[in-house]
Design a protein around this motif. Structure first.
Motif, PDB file in Angstrom:
ATOM      1  N   PHE A 116       0.817  -1.212   0.000  1.00 10.30           N
ATOM      2  CA  PHE A 116       0.000   0.000   0.000  1.00 10.30           C
ATOM      3  C   PHE A 116       0.847   1.256   0.000  1.00 10.30           C
ATOM      4  N   ARG A 117       0.236   2.313  -0.499  1.00 11.77           N
ATOM      5  CA  ARG A 117       0.838   3.654  -0.540  1.00 11.77           C
ATOM      6  C   ARG A 117      -0.095   4.587   0.213  1.00 11.77           C
ATOM      7  N   GLU A 118       0.425   5.263   1.221  1.00 13.00           N
ATOM      8  CA  GLU A 118      -0.389   6.216   1.980  1.00 13.00           C
ATOM      9  C   GLU A 118       0.324   7.556   2.075  1.00 13.00           C
ATOM     10  N   ILE A 119      -0.472   8.616   1.989  1.00 11.88           N
ATOM     11  CA  ILE A 119       0.051   9.971   2.080  1.00 11.88           C
ATOM     12  C   ILE A 119      -0.103  10.448   3.520  1.00 11.88           C
ATOM     13  N   VAL A 120       0.992  10.851   4.136  1.00 13.93           N
ATOM     14  CA  VAL A 120       0.957  11.404   5.490  1.00 13.93           C
ATOM     15  C   VAL A 120       1.531  12.813   5.416  1.00 13.93           C
ATOM     16  N   ILE A 121       0.669  13.813   5.543  1.00 13.17           N
ATOM     17  CA  ILE A 121       1.082  15.218   5.470  1.00 13.17           C
ATOM     18  C   ILE A 121       1.920  15.473   4.211  1.00 13.17           C
ATOM     19  N   ASN A 122       1.324  15.153   3.080  1.00 15.51           N
ATOM     20  CA  ASN A 122       1.939  15.397   1.770  1.00 15.51           C
ATOM     21  C   ASN A 122       3.145  14.517   1.458  1.00 15.51           C
ATOM     22  N   LYS A 123       3.468  13.582   2.337  1.00 17.36           N
ATOM     23  CA  LYS A 123       4.589  12.684   2.058  1.00 17.36           C
ATOM     24  C   LYS A 123       4.063  11.271   1.841  1.00 17.36           C
ATOM     25  N   PRO A 124       4.295  10.692   0.649  1.00 15.34           N
ATOM     26  CA  PRO A 124       3.826   9.327   0.388  1.00 15.34           C
ATOM     27  C   PRO A 124       4.807   8.271   0.888  1.00 15.34           C
ATOM     28  N   PHE A 125       4.247   7.243   1.519  1.00 16.39           N
ATOM     29  CA  PHE A 125       5.044   6.100   1.971  1.00 16.39           C
ATOM     30  C   PHE A 125       4.592   4.852   1.225  1.00 16.39           C
ATOM     31  N   LEU A 126       5.543   3.970   0.936  1.00 17.33           N
ATOM     32  CA  LEU A 126       5.255   2.669   0.333  1.00 17.33           C
ATOM     33  C   LEU A 126       5.538   1.583   1.366  1.00 17.33           C
ATOM     34  N   VAL A 127       4.543   0.731   1.601  1.00 14.35           N
ATOM     35  CA  VAL A 127       4.679  -0.292   2.640  1.00 14.35           C
ATOM     36  C   VAL A 127       4.212  -1.638   2.096  1.00 14.35           C
ATOM     37  N   LYS A 128       5.002  -2.656   2.348  1.00 13.18           N
ATOM     38  CA  LYS A 128       4.577  -4.020   2.030  1.00 13.18           C
ATOM     39  C   LYS A 128       4.196  -4.703   3.335  1.00 13.18           C
ATOM     40  N   GLU A 129       2.953  -5.184   3.386  1.00 12.45           N
ATOM     41  CA  GLU A 129       2.538  -5.918   4.581  1.00 12.45           C
ATOM     42  C   GLU A 129       3.456  -7.127   4.754  1.00 12.45           C
ATOM     43  N   PRO A 130       3.981  -7.341   5.966  1.00 10.59           N
ATOM     44  CA  PRO A 130       4.948  -8.434   6.165  1.00 10.59           C
ATOM     45  C   PRO A 130       4.360  -9.819   5.915  1.00 10.59           C
TER      46      PRO A 130
END
Length: 269
Positions: A116-130
């Motif tokens: 998933f990709r989520e935006i936190v205060i204009n900063k996007p993070f990419l995370v793979k569920e473990p």
């Protein structure tokens, strides 16, 4: 208004779409209204689930600028917010951040991957569920009609929240909005028991030719799930401290525990 009318018509012809589901449930598109209600401020947004035989993509918060809402859930402009004396009048605003890509949740049931990709205060993070999320659904006997679909209830606990879902066995696809899946039918509605997070289907199009390739999100800072949760807490804590300082006219010497920070995923299970 024209768009809203079209959405209502689309969910109204669910029985027409259903005639294809039993034979070729390979491609589909479902639109939802995704609402988060924090500190009494509802913030609705349109979200879209697209899927093919093995993969799905759930997307929301696509746009050029943050969306700002007043306490009644009405969208307001940045100018309205900045010209309102928040500290003296006690007016609160809610907002969520957007960018042209949006918040994106990719699932592959064959490889059991979730990215998933989520935006936190204009900063996007990419995370793979473990690991592949296996929801511990408790099937209920309650029934509810959503559009033309007969739905059954189910409940689950996930990362700090208890959710109640409504799924329809008439569409035998183990899919749903956001990270939800694993029920014997398409999930059309989900809401947590605090009524702070909800997903409500507006249209169901099965089959559909309105989707292209379904691929994982790629643009954003790659972090682990634990690092993402920590960054999310830290940034939201700073925002809440700034808001409280503004409302109380103080210098911002506030501290919050993690239990006090309101977010969709409250903690790791």
């Amino acid at each position: 208004m024209k768009k809203i009318i079209c959405l209502l018509i689309a969910i109204g012809i669910g029985t027409y779409a259903l005639s294809y589901v039993k034979s070729t449930p390979k491609k589909g598109r479902v639109t939802y209204i995704y609402t988060t209600t924090f500190k009494g401020i509802p913030m609705p947004r349109e979200a879209v689930l697209t899927f093919d035989q093995d993969e799905s993509l759930f997307v929301h918060s696509q746009g050029k600028a943050p969306k700002i809402f007043d306490r009644s859930g009405n969208e307001v402009s940045y100018e309205t917010m900045t010209t309102t004396n928040v500290a003296n009048k006690g007016v609160m605003f809610g907002l969520y951040f957007q960018d042209p890509i949006g918040n994106v949740y990719y699932k592959n049931s064959e490889t059991q991957e979730m990215i998933f990709r989520e935006i936190v205060i204009n900063k996007p993070f990419l995370v793979k569920e473990p690991k592949w999320i296996e929801f511990d659904w408790k099937l209920g006997t309650e029934r509810k009609q959503i559009g033309n679909f007969s739905c059954l209830s189910a409940t689950t606990y996930f990362r700090g929240r208890t959710y109640k879902a409504w799924y329809t066995p008439e569409i035998p696809l183990s899919l749903g909005p956001w990270k939800f899946h694993g029920l014997p039918g398409l999930i059309l509605e989900v809401e947590d028991d605090k009524q702070e997070v909800s997903f409500k289907a507006q249209t169901v199009e099965i089959p559909t030719d309105q989707i292209g390739g379904i691929t994982p999100p790629e643009k954003g800072e790659k972090v682990s799930l634990e690092s993402f949760m920590e960054a999310d807490y830290r940034i939201l804590s700073e925002m809440q401290k700034a808001e409280q300082a503004m409302r109380e006219g103080k210098g911002g010497n506030f501290t919050y525990s993690k239990d006090e920070i309101v977010k969709v995923e409250m903690k790791l299970d």
